[in-house]
Design a protein around this motif. Sequence first.
Motif, PDB file in Angstrom:
ATOM      1  N   ALA A   1     104.829 -45.536 -40.502  1.00  0.00           N
ATOM      2  CA  ALA A   1     104.409 -46.889 -40.887  1.00  0.00           C
ATOM      3  C   ALA A   1     103.145 -47.303 -40.144  1.00  0.00           C
ATOM      4  O   ALA A   1     102.253 -47.933 -40.714  1.00  0.00           O
ATOM      5  CB  ALA A   1     105.534 -47.875 -40.613  1.00  0.00           C
ATOM      6  N   THR A   2     103.049 -46.933 -38.874  1.00  0.00           N
ATOM      7  CA  THR A   2     101.846 -47.257 -38.098  1.00  0.00           C
ATOM      8  C   THR A   2     100.640 -46.530 -38.654  1.00  0.00           C
ATOM      9  O   THR A   2      99.552 -47.103 -38.780  1.00  0.00           O
ATOM     10  CB  THR A   2     102.055 -46.878 -36.619  1.00  0.00           C
ATOM     11  OG1 THR A   2     103.198 -47.573 -36.133  1.00  0.00           O
ATOM     12  CG2 THR A   2     100.853 -47.227 -35.787  1.00  0.00           C
ATOM     13  N   LYS A   3     100.785 -45.259 -38.995  1.00  0.00           N
ATOM     14  CA  LYS A   3      99.690 -44.472 -39.558  1.00  0.00           C
ATOM     15  C   LYS A   3      99.220 -45.070 -40.878  1.00  0.00           C
ATOM     16  O   LYS A   3      98.015 -45.218 -41.115  1.00  0.00           O
ATOM     17  CB  LYS A   3     100.173 -43.032 -39.766  1.00  0.00           C
ATOM     18  CG  LYS A   3      99.197 -42.127 -40.428  1.00  0.00           C
ATOM     19  CD  LYS A   3      98.106 -41.700 -39.495  1.00  0.00           C
ATOM     20  CE  LYS A   3      97.267 -40.629 -40.165  1.00  0.00           C
ATOM     21  NZ  LYS A   3      95.865 -40.863 -40.015  1.00  0.00           N
ATOM     22  N   ILE A   4     100.151 -45.449 -41.741  1.00  0.00           N
ATOM     23  CA  ILE A   4      99.786 -46.062 -43.027  1.00  0.00           C
ATOM     24  C   ILE A   4      99.072 -47.383 -42.801  1.00  0.00           C
ATOM     25  O   ILE A   4      98.059 -47.679 -43.445  1.00  0.00           O
ATOM     26  CB  ILE A   4     101.039 -46.243 -43.904  1.00  0.00           C
ATOM     27  CG1 ILE A   4     101.571 -44.886 -44.354  1.00  0.00           C
ATOM     28  CG2 ILE A   4     100.739 -47.121 -45.110  1.00  0.00           C
ATOM     29  CD1 ILE A   4     102.921 -44.949 -45.032  1.00  0.00           C
ATOM     30  N   SER A   5      99.572 -48.168 -41.867  1.00  0.00           N
ATOM     31  CA  SER A   5      98.954 -49.458 -41.568  1.00  0.00           C
ATOM     32  C   SER A   5      97.538 -49.291 -41.037  1.00  0.00           C
ATOM     33  O   SER A   5      96.622 -50.030 -41.411  1.00  0.00           O
ATOM     34  CB  SER A   5      99.819 -50.212 -40.560  1.00  0.00           C
ATOM     35  OG  SER A   5      99.191 -51.374 -40.122  1.00  0.00           O
ATOM     36  N   GLN A   6      97.331 -48.328 -40.161  1.00  0.00           N
ATOM     37  CA  GLN A   6      95.992 -48.090 -39.615  1.00  0.00           C
ATOM     38  C   GLN A   6      95.045 -47.567 -40.689  1.00  0.00           C
ATOM     39  O   GLN A   6      93.862 -47.918 -40.698  1.00  0.00           O
ATOM     40  CB  GLN A   6      96.072 -47.109 -38.445  1.00  0.00           C
ATOM     41  CG  GLN A   6      96.683 -47.714 -37.219  1.00  0.00           C
ATOM     42  CD  GLN A   6      96.834 -46.712 -36.092  1.00  0.00           C
ATOM     43  OE1 GLN A   6      96.674 -45.507 -36.282  1.00  0.00           O
ATOM     44  NE2 GLN A   6      97.159 -47.205 -34.908  1.00  0.00           N
ATOM     45  N   ASP A   7      95.547 -46.715 -41.583  1.00  0.00           N
ATOM     46  CA  ASP A   7      94.702 -46.215 -42.676  1.00  0.00           C
ATOM     47  C   ASP A   7      94.290 -47.344 -43.607  1.00  0.00           C
ATOM     48  O   ASP A   7      93.140 -47.385 -44.083  1.00  0.00           O
ATOM     49  CB  ASP A   7      95.444 -45.130 -43.469  1.00  0.00           C
ATOM     50  CG  ASP A   7      95.528 -43.817 -42.689  1.00  0.00           C
ATOM     51  OD1 ASP A   7      94.806 -43.667 -41.683  1.00  0.00           O
ATOM     52  OD2 ASP A   7      96.345 -42.968 -43.086  1.00  0.00           O
ATOM     53  N   LYS A   8      95.205 -48.282 -43.884  1.00  0.00           N
ATOM     54  CA  LYS A   8      94.853 -49.418 -44.735  1.00  0.00           C
ATOM     55  C   LYS A   8      93.818 -50.316 -44.066  1.00  0.00           C
ATOM     56  O   LYS A   8      92.930 -50.854 -44.712  1.00  0.00           O
ATOM     57  CB  LYS A   8      96.111 -50.245 -45.056  1.00  0.00           C
ATOM     58  CG  LYS A   8      96.956 -49.647 -46.134  1.00  0.00           C
ATOM     59  CD  LYS A   8      98.112 -50.574 -46.470  1.00  0.00           C
ATOM     60  CE  LYS A   8      98.976 -50.015 -47.554  1.00  0.00           C
ATOM     61  NZ  LYS A   8     100.077 -50.908 -47.892  1.00  0.00           N
ATOM     62  N   ALA A   9      93.933 -50.481 -42.754  1.00  0.00           N
ATOM     63  CA  ALA A   9      92.980 -51.329 -42.032  1.00  0.00           C
ATOM     64  C   ALA A   9      91.599 -50.713 -42.033  1.00  0.00           C
ATOM     65  O   ALA A   9      90.583 -51.428 -42.048  1.00  0.00           O
ATOM     66  CB  ALA A   9      93.464 -51.557 -40.612  1.00  0.00           C
ATOM     67  N   ARG A  10      91.531 -49.387 -41.997  1.00  0.00           N
ATOM     68  CA  ARG A  10      90.251 -48.693 -42.013  1.00  0.00           C
ATOM     69  C   ARG A  10      89.650 -48.632 -43.423  1.00  0.00           C
ATOM     70  O   ARG A  10      88.472 -48.365 -43.585  1.00  0.00           O
ATOM     71  CB  ARG A  10      90.419 -47.264 -41.503  1.00  0.00           C
ATOM     72  CG  ARG A  10      90.614 -47.179 -40.024  1.00  0.00           C
ATOM     73  CD  ARG A  10      90.556 -45.733 -39.566  1.00  0.00           C
ATOM     74  NE  ARG A  10      91.220 -45.645 -38.280  1.00  0.00           N
ATOM     75  CZ  ARG A  10      92.223 -44.838 -37.991  1.00  0.00           C
ATOM     76  NH1 ARG A  10      92.675 -44.014 -38.902  1.00  0.00           N
ATOM     77  NH2 ARG A  10      92.759 -44.840 -36.806  1.00  0.00           N
ATOM     78  N   GLY A  11      90.478 -48.817 -44.426  1.00  0.00           N
ATOM     79  CA  GLY A  11      89.999 -48.773 -45.811  1.00  0.00           C
ATOM     80  C   GLY A  11      90.112 -47.403 -46.435  1.00  0.00           C
ATOM     81  O   GLY A  11      89.458 -47.114 -47.418  1.00  0.00           O
ATOM     82  N   ASN A  12      90.914 -46.544 -45.871  1.00  0.00           N
ATOM     83  CA  ASN A  12      91.097 -45.189 -46.432  1.00  0.00           C
ATOM     84  C   ASN A  12      92.135 -45.157 -47.515  1.00  0.00           C
ATOM     85  O   ASN A  12      93.150 -45.593 -47.529  1.00  0.00           O
ATOM     86  CB  ASN A  12      91.468 -44.179 -45.345  1.00  0.00           C
ATOM     87  CG  ASN A  12      90.320 -43.925 -44.403  1.00  0.00           C
ATOM     88  OD1 ASN A  12      89.185 -44.136 -44.772  1.00  0.00           O
ATOM     89  ND2 ASN A  12      90.617 -43.490 -43.205  1.00  0.00           N
TER      90      ASN A  12
END
Length: 74
Positions: free
Chosen positions: A63-74
């Motif tokens: 969940a953290t990885k998905i959240s960080q990817d969304k914040a980066r715009g990936n």
Amino acid sequence: MSLVLRSTVRAARSARQMQVRSLHVENKVDKLMLSRTIPGGNKALAIKVVIYGSVGLSLPFIATKISQDKARGN
């Protein structure tokens, strides 16, 4: 009698009552019948517990990885 003294006396009485109570359990192989109550035996249960624990532990990281990817715009 003061409030502190009353609570101390009450705690001492309850501690004495707790010491009197006891439980005796005899674990006998014939009476336990663990292999009959758990489908698949103990190996299957061990595998299920490992899978359950590993999935439960990895979910916050995923969940953290998905959240960080969304914040980066990936």
